[in-house]
Design a protein around this motif. Structure first.
Motif, mmCIF file in Angstrom:
data_model
loop_
_atom_site.group_PDB
_atom_site.id
_atom_site.type_symbol
_atom_site.label_atom_id
_atom_site.label_comp_id
_atom_site.label_asym_id
_atom_site.label_seq_id
_atom_site.Cartn_x
_atom_site.Cartn_y
_atom_site.Cartn_z
ATOM 1 N N ARG A 1 3.647 116.990 15.183
ATOM 2 C CA ARG A 1 4.474 117.104 15.476
ATOM 3 C C ARG A 1 4.554 117.996 16.431
ATOM 4 O O ARG A 1 5.381 117.517 17.751
ATOM 5 C CB ARG A 1 5.402 117.353 14.537
ATOM 6 N N GLU A 2 3.893 118.705 16.870
ATOM 7 C CA GLU A 2 3.876 120.075 17.854
ATOM 8 C C GLU A 2 3.075 119.068 19.195
ATOM 9 O O GLU A 2 3.502 119.052 19.826
ATOM 10 C CB GLU A 2 3.321 120.951 17.150
ATOM 11 N N SER A 3 2.293 118.239 18.732
ATOM 12 C CA SER A 3 1.074 117.508 19.855
ATOM 13 C C SER A 3 2.746 117.073 20.701
ATOM 14 O O SER A 3 2.531 116.404 21.971
ATOM 15 C CB SER A 3 0.437 116.986 19.761
ATOM 16 N N GLU A 4 3.516 115.925 20.069
ATOM 17 C CA GLU A 4 4.087 115.218 20.293
ATOM 18 C C GLU A 4 5.299 116.188 21.239
ATOM 19 O O GLU A 4 6.187 114.993 21.830
ATOM 20 C CB GLU A 4 4.847 113.946 18.787
ATOM 21 N N GLU A 5 5.063 117.127 20.555
ATOM 22 C CA GLU A 5 7.049 117.733 20.979
ATOM 23 C C GLU A 5 6.591 117.706 22.527
ATOM 24 O O GLU A 5 6.804 117.820 23.672
ATOM 25 C CB GLU A 5 6.861 118.994 20.243
ATOM 26 N N VAL A 6 5.321 118.432 22.947
ATOM 27 C CA VAL A 6 4.388 118.930 24.349
ATOM 28 C C VAL A 6 4.498 117.945 24.848
ATOM 29 O O VAL A 6 4.831 118.006 26.151
ATOM 30 C CB VAL A 6 3.120 119.451 24.097
ATOM 31 N N LEU A 7 4.249 116.600 24.611
ATOM 32 C CA LEU A 7 3.794 115.269 25.262
ATOM 33 C C LEU A 7 5.186 115.282 26.166
ATOM 34 O O LEU A 7 5.646 114.533 27.021
ATOM 35 C CB LEU A 7 3.495 114.118 24.426
ATOM 36 N N SER A 8 6.336 115.248 25.034
ATOM 37 C CA SER A 8 7.922 114.635 25.269
ATOM 38 C C SER A 8 7.983 115.829 25.942
ATOM 39 O O SER A 8 9.612 114.820 26.746
ATOM 40 C CB SER A 8 8.678 114.165 23.804
ATOM 41 N N ASP A 9 8.090 116.907 26.245
ATOM 42 C CA ASP A 9 8.743 117.229 26.808
ATOM 43 C C ASP A 9 8.366 118.800 28.011
ATOM 44 O O ASP A 9 9.224 118.639 29.039
ATOM 45 C CB ASP A 9 8.874 119.388 26.088
ATOM 46 N N SER A 10 6.916 117.857 28.242
ATOM 47 C CA SER A 10 6.200 118.988 29.724
ATOM 48 C C SER A 10 6.178 117.895 30.668
ATOM 49 O O SER A 10 6.125 116.295 30.697
ATOM 50 C CB SER A 10 4.974 119.473 29.016
ATOM 51 N N ASP A 11 6.402 118.332 31.628
ATOM 52 C CA ASP A 11 5.669 117.800 32.597
ATOM 53 C C ASP A 11 4.829 118.611 33.757
ATOM 54 O O ASP A 11 4.204 117.916 34.443
ATOM 55 C CB ASP A 11 7.084 118.379 34.099
ATOM 56 N N ASP A 12 4.043 119.171 32.632
ATOM 57 C CA ASP A 12 3.023 119.871 33.573
ATOM 58 C C ASP A 12 1.611 118.342 32.711
ATOM 59 O O ASP A 12 1.251 118.327 31.514
ATOM 60 C CB ASP A 12 2.229 121.052 32.623
#
Length: 362
Positions: free
Chosen positions: A62-73
């Protein structure tokens, strides 16, 4: 999988209760209760550890999926994608491992066994094949570090066995040898065959978990005991004293005769041990037959009349008919190298049970 998860949450809750009980002075001071609690805790420990790991992996996904959805890096996204792929593969592996751990346990798996081998169709050749099977199981037992003891035998003039009973003791004996229950067929040229023709003979193998007086109690009123003089080799002691014992379980008609031990008391104890196991097996077989009418297990019913395996000597081939496994190394198998067959039977059985568990949990 949702129903399985609900079951796992129940297991986790029970495990926490058990840990609290193990720290409770009242439980600690009650030896019998403490042993029961620690035994139950031990039986749940592996699945609980695996499930906790599974929950952590789900959290990390879930944390990795959140990073993918929120990050622009872009670099961070690439790392998250790599982590996500690894975590999903790990979750898939844990799914399988947890399902296997949640399979219903056979309560007999950790028991020792009494194995009976009988020459069946084929006369002298069948009795010789029974002796070959005995040797095969003895060598397999040695590889496993088990103890192998002949407790009753009826030899034939050609050096085979009309029937022979052995006790095999050690770790997880029944869990590995329970699949050997059934009729074994041999195809080979008998030593007595002058024309070199291949004959087919059979021997039956019965595998029974050993039960003690705590597991299963026989009513003394149901047992008739006769004592008589032993026959055969053994010198003056064995011929002059009534040390042999015959026990008959009246309700089932099962008879056990024992004369191999030196004293009547030893023969009584051994005869009772075998009688208890045979009677329990008789009743269990009846129950199993009723169950198998509704649903056959992956490796057959275990019926002793059911042909489970063929040993073809001319082609150095062994075929297990229940799972369609053929191995061209009969020489090694007869030398006790049974591991590949037994492992395949266990996996096949687990696969069938997993399908059933997933159907129920769907």
């Amino acid at each position: 999988m949702d129903k399985i998860i609900a079951q796992l949450e129940g297991v986790l809750q029970r495990y926490d209760e058990l840990e609290e009980m193990m720290a409770d002075p009242e439980v600690i001071n009650d030896t019998q209760r403490y042993l029961q609690v620690t035994k139950e805790e031990g039986s749940l420990r592996e699945v609980v550890q695996k499930y906790k790991h599974y929950k952590q992996v789900q959290h990390d996904i879930r944390e990795s999926e959140e990073v993918l959805s929120d990050s622009d890096d872009a670099e961070l996204e690439e790392l998250a994608k790599e982590d996500l792929a690894n975590l999903k593969a790990e979750k898939e592996q844990l799914d399988h491992e947890i399902l296997v751990l949640m399979l219903p346990k056979d309560p007999n798996d950790d028991k020792n066994i009494i194995m009976e081998i009988r020459g069946a169709a084929g006369g002298d050749e069948a009795s010789l094949f029974a002796a070959d099977l005995l040797s095969m199981y003895q060598k397999y037992a040695e590889r496993q570090g088990w103890t192998f003891e002949i407790i009753d035998e009826n030899r034939t003039d050609v050096g085979g066995f009309k029937e022979v009973a052995v006790m095999i003791t050690g770790t997880q004996v029944y869990s590995k040898l329970k699949y050997e229950n059934g009729a074994h067929r041999v195809q080979r040229v008998p030593v007595t065959e002058s024309a070199g023709r291949v004959h087919t003979s059979t021997a039956t193998v019965a595998v029974m978990p050993e039960y003690d007086d705590i597991d299963f109690k026989l009513d003394p009123k149901d047992i008739r005991v006769d004592v008589y003089r032993s026959s055969g080799a053994g010198g003056q002691h064995i011929n002059k004293t009534s040390s042999a014992v015959r026990m008959t379980h009246i309700p089932t008609g099962i008879v056990v005769a024992m004369q191999d031990q030196r004293s009547q008391q030893q023969n009584r104890e051994r005869a009772m041990q075998i009688l208890r196991t045979r009677v329990y097996d008789f009743y269990e077989t009846e129950n199993r037959s009723k169950y198998d009418e509704k649903r056959k297990s992956a490796v057959g019913t275990g019926d002793r009349s059911e042909r489970i395996r063929t040993y073809n000597y001319p082609q150095n081939r062994v075929t297990d008919h229940r799972i369609g496994l053929t191995l061209n190394k009969l020489d090694r198998i007869m030398n006790g190298d049974l591991g590949e067959i037994i492992d395949a039977l266990i996996v096949h059985d687990q696969t069938d049970k997993l399908e059933h568990l997933q159907d129920v949990g769907a």
